[in-house]
Design an enzyme around this catalytic site. Structure first.
Site, PDB file in Angstrom:
ATOM      1  N   SER A 113      32.805 -29.116  -3.279  1.00  0.00           N
ATOM      2  CA  SER A 113      32.257 -27.813  -3.645  1.00  0.00           C
ATOM      3  C   SER A 113      33.116 -26.635  -3.194  1.00  0.00           C
ATOM      4  CB  SER A 113      30.841 -27.723  -3.081  1.00  0.00           C
ATOM      5  OG  SER A 113      30.234 -26.550  -3.518  1.00  0.00           O
ATOM      6  N   HIS A 114      32.545 -25.788  -2.348  1.00  0.00           N
ATOM      7  CA  HIS A 114      33.200 -24.557  -1.914  1.00  0.00           C
ATOM      8  C   HIS A 114      34.102 -24.789  -0.710  1.00  0.00           C
ATOM      9  CE1 HIS A 114      29.602 -25.485   0.188  1.00  0.00           C
ATOM     10  NE2 HIS A 114      30.031 -24.783   1.213  1.00  0.00           N
ATOM     11  N   ASP A 279      33.742 -26.250  -7.537  1.00  0.00           N
ATOM     12  CA  ASP A 279      33.266 -27.137  -8.612  1.00  0.00           C
ATOM     13  C   ASP A 279      32.421 -26.414  -9.650  1.00  0.00           C
ATOM     14  OD1 ASP A 279      31.231 -26.793  -6.720  1.00  0.00           O
ATOM     15  OD2 ASP A 279      30.311 -28.706  -7.227  1.00  0.00           O
ATOM     16  N   ARG A 282      28.435 -22.686  -8.043  1.00  0.00           N
ATOM     17  CA  ARG A 282      27.983 -21.464  -7.364  1.00  0.00           C
ATOM     18  C   ARG A 282      28.461 -20.215  -8.102  1.00  0.00           C
ATOM     19  NH1 ARG A 282      28.129 -22.142  -0.896  1.00  0.00           N
ATOM     20  NH2 ARG A 282      27.196 -24.203  -0.815  1.00  0.00           N
ATOM     21  N   LYS A 376      23.006 -26.551 -10.249  1.00  0.00           N
ATOM     22  CA  LYS A 376      23.151 -25.112 -10.359  1.00  0.00           C
ATOM     23  C   LYS A 376      24.390 -24.848 -11.197  1.00  0.00           C
ATOM     24  CE  LYS A 376      25.104 -24.761  -5.674  1.00  0.00           C
ATOM     25  NZ  LYS A 376      24.779 -26.016  -4.993  1.00  0.00           N
TER      26      LYS A 376
HETATM   27  C1  G16 Z   1      25.041 -27.693  -1.650  1.00  0.00           C
HETATM   28  C2  G16 Z   1      23.663 -27.939  -2.179  1.00  0.00           C
HETATM   29  C3  G16 Z   1      22.857 -26.685  -2.132  1.00  0.00           C
HETATM   30  C4  G16 Z   1      22.853 -26.110  -0.741  1.00  0.00           C
HETATM   31  C5  G16 Z   1      24.278 -25.924  -0.260  1.00  0.00           C
HETATM   32  C6  G16 Z   1      24.357 -25.519   1.195  1.00  0.00           C
HETATM   33  O1  G16 Z   1      25.717 -26.821  -2.487  1.00  0.00           O
HETATM   34  O2  G16 Z   1      23.685 -28.408  -3.501  1.00  0.00           O
HETATM   35  O3  G16 Z   1      21.570 -26.990  -2.539  1.00  0.00           O
HETATM   36  O4  G16 Z   1      22.185 -24.898  -0.720  1.00  0.00           O
HETATM   37  O5  G16 Z   1      24.975 -27.136  -0.360  1.00  0.00           O
HETATM   38  O6  G16 Z   1      23.815 -26.516   1.971  1.00  0.00           O
HETATM   39  P1  G16 Z   1      23.914 -26.479   3.538  1.00  0.00           P
HETATM   40  O7  G16 Z   1      23.234 -25.209   3.956  1.00  0.00           O
HETATM   41  O8  G16 Z   1      23.199 -27.719   3.983  1.00  0.00           O
HETATM   42  O9  G16 Z   1      25.373 -26.445   3.919  1.00  0.00           O
HETATM   43  P2  G16 Z   1      27.205 -27.090  -2.927  1.00  0.00           P
HETATM   44  O10 G16 Z   1      27.579 -25.908  -3.767  1.00  0.00           O
HETATM   45  O11 G16 Z   1      27.969 -27.199  -1.635  1.00  0.00           O
HETATM   46  O12 G16 Z   1      27.155 -28.372  -3.664  1.00  0.00           O
END
Ligand code: G16
Length: 543
Positions: A113-114, A279, A282, A376
């Site tokens: 992801s990020h 990805d 967001r 999302k």
């Molecule tokens: C994922 C989850 C999201 C969550 C985020 C942050 O996002 O799909 O639902 O809000 O992680 O999670 P945490 O607070 O546990 O680090 P992504 O964009 O990283 O796939």
């Protein structure tokens, strides 16, 4: 076709977190690490024989290699067909779209992801089920259990496939179709969003800047914004996906997307600014001179969704993750529809979407989406905003201010304490939990605690229960503090503290966020003893 049964021993650390298995790249480079995890996923799909699988990722370092390995293991495990994005690319929402559209049994999405990429960055493997959404808790628990007992994986030997040429090849009995990663997704957007209205908006001189952060959304955004709507060339910046995201942290927030943020604060700001993450799930939305919090963005999209053709019939309900501000709840109340509060993690929206209880959902962590896929969707959120701007003819900053005037404003900030000692993080949370019962009634600064609990979610669809999803402290002054540990970090622990305060008075809607939240921030630190326990006097990131 020769299937080799390769003996292996289990790894003890393959427990999926908030969103799949995420680790540093060198962890995934250990011999058998990827193979074990992929085999464990396939072992939890007993009905996989003869079915279709989707494979793709955000293009980060290791992406191509792991796609090749996954194809060979899939061929040895009885799948009939794999759809893979050209170049091994598929944004997370596009993967969800492809799974649903082609009736796949599921998909393997390669992304952290990020989180940063490159040889020293992060990598991740996530399994999505036939509805296109992240595997629910029951399945991720089964995958983890399988990783602990696995003694072999199965793989087909042979050369790597060409991932760059569109078309069909075979590995043994399995068909491999390399597909255009953008086409299915763009077609879905065309069904939901008023493309002609947005095209007219750009023709009339509307200017925007979209920062793809050298990540997977570049090709999607260019195809739709520039090639379809006719936005000026250069509207999409950092449009070419790179294995290390150009050395940047592909997290669309004012800290990591500061170039865009600064541009939008300046005198020559375009009419609208947006960014997406590694990805593509967001999003960040910035109006000229005004950052739109993800919580506000969800609420504003919900209030105006009927202006987009795909949502003209209205919304069934709205869901938000627990730490997301309550702005969307106020919109739901005004529309007379239900509002749901779920734990952090997109997977928790899946049942509500599948059951038709909600149409829109979102999270404070820059995630917004709808029932069109089961992830999302960053670009979708941007297109919804453009649709609303085109339909209302109003500048983005006016829409935000009008929303606050109508519903009040939820001042909001998140403080992250990254890479703190995992033991200390646990001690902090345990300490808070132990004191929950004694907190109500306590006066701290100018605030009075009225409620304190540990969020427990009972899924309204299947009754499943998820405990310990974050500690919530409510104050009489319409403020709230939430503490939870991140489930996506790859080093130590990350403490997230979410702080908000609601303001309805019309003459108090444009105050500095830090000033409005100062006493709640102070209370958050004192109640949890953050500085003493973590050894940090300041958070590492404030968004
Ligand atoms: C994922 C989850 C999201 C969550 C985020 C942050 O996002 O799909 O639902 O809000 O992680 O999670 P945490 O607070 O546990 O680090 P992504 O964009 O990283 O796939």
């Amino acid at each position: 076709m020769t299937v080799t049964h390769v003996p292996t021993t289990a790894f003890s650390d393959q427990k999926p977190g908030t969103s799949g298995l995420r680790k540093k790249v060198p962890v995934f480079q250990q011999p058998r690490y990827v193979e074990n995890f992929v085999q464990a996923i396939f072992d939890t799909i007993p009905e996989r024989e003869g079915t279709t699988l989707v494979v793709g990722g955000d293009g980060r370092y290791l992406n191509r290699q792991v796609v090749q390995t996954t194809l060979k293991i899939a061929a040895a495990n009885g799948f009939a067909r794999v759809l893979v994005g050209q170049g091994g690319l598929l944004s997370t929402p596009a993967a969800s779209c492809v799974i649903r559209k082609h009736g796949a049994i599921g998909g393997i999405i390669l992304s952290a992801s990020h989180n940063p990429g490159g040889p020293d960055g992060d990598f991740g493997i996530k399994f999505n089920t036939a509805n296109g959404g992240p595997a629910p808790e029951g399945i991720t628990a089964a995958i983890y259990a399988r990783t602990r007992t696995l003694t072999e994986y199965r793989i087909v030997d042979g050369p790597d496939r060409d991932l760059d040429a569109l078309g069909t090849t075979r590995i043994g009995d399995m068909t491999v179709e390399v597909i255009d990663p953008v086409a299915d997704y763009a077609a879905l957007m065309r069904d939901l969003i008023d493309f002609p209205a947005i095209t007219r908006l750009f023709a009339a001189g509307f200017r925007m800047r979209f920062d793809a952060m050298s990540a997977v959304t570049g090709p999607y955004a260019k195809a739709i914004l520039e090639d379809t709507f006719g936005a000026a060339p250069g509207t999409v910046i950092n449009a070419v996906p790179m294995e290390d995201f150009g050395g940047h942290h592909p997290d669309p927030n004012p800290v990591h997307a500061h170039e865009l943020y600064d541009l939008m604060q300046g005198a020559d700001a375009p009419d609208f600014g947006a960014a997406s993450d590694g990805d593509g799930d967001r999003n960040m939305i910035v109006a000229p001179g005004l950052f739109v919090t993800p919580s506000d963005s969800l609420a504003i999209l919900a209030a105006h969704a009927h202006r987009a053709p795909g949502y003209a019939a209205g919304l069934a309900g709205i869901a938000r993750s627990m730490p997301t501000s309550r702005a969307a709840d106020r919109v739901a109340a005004s529309l007379g529809i239900a509002a749901y509060e779920t734990p952090t993690g997109w997977k928790f929206f899946g049942n509500l979407l599948d059951a038709g209880l909600i149409t829109l959902c979102g999270e404070e962590s820059a995630g917004t989406g709808s029932n069109h896929v089961r992830e999302k969707d960053g670009l979708w959120a941007v297109l919804m905003w453009l649709n609303i701007l085109a339909a209302t003819g109003r500048p983005a900053q006016d829409l935000v201010r009008a929303h606050w005037a109508a519903f009040g404003r939820d001042y909001y900030t998140r403080h992250d304490y990254e890479e703190i000692d995992a033991e200390a993080a646990k001690r902090l949370m345990d300490g808070l939990r132990a004191r929950l019962a004694e907190l109500p009634g306590r006066r701290i600064g100018d605030l009075t605690v009225t409620s304190a609990d540990d969020f427990r979610y009972v899924d309204p669809v299947d009754g499943s229960v998820t405990e310990q999803q974050g500690i919530r402290i409510g104050f009489a002054e319409d403020a709230r503090v939430v503490y939870r540990l991140s489930g996506t970090g790859t080093a130590g622990a990350t403490l997230r503290v979410y702080i908000e305060r609601y303001e309805a008075a019309r003459d108090r809607l444009e105050r500095p966020v830090a000033e409005v939240l100062a006493s709640a921030v102070q209370a958050a630190g004192e109640l949890a003893d953050i500085a003493a326990i973590t050894g940090r006097s300041e958070p590492s990131v404030v968004t």
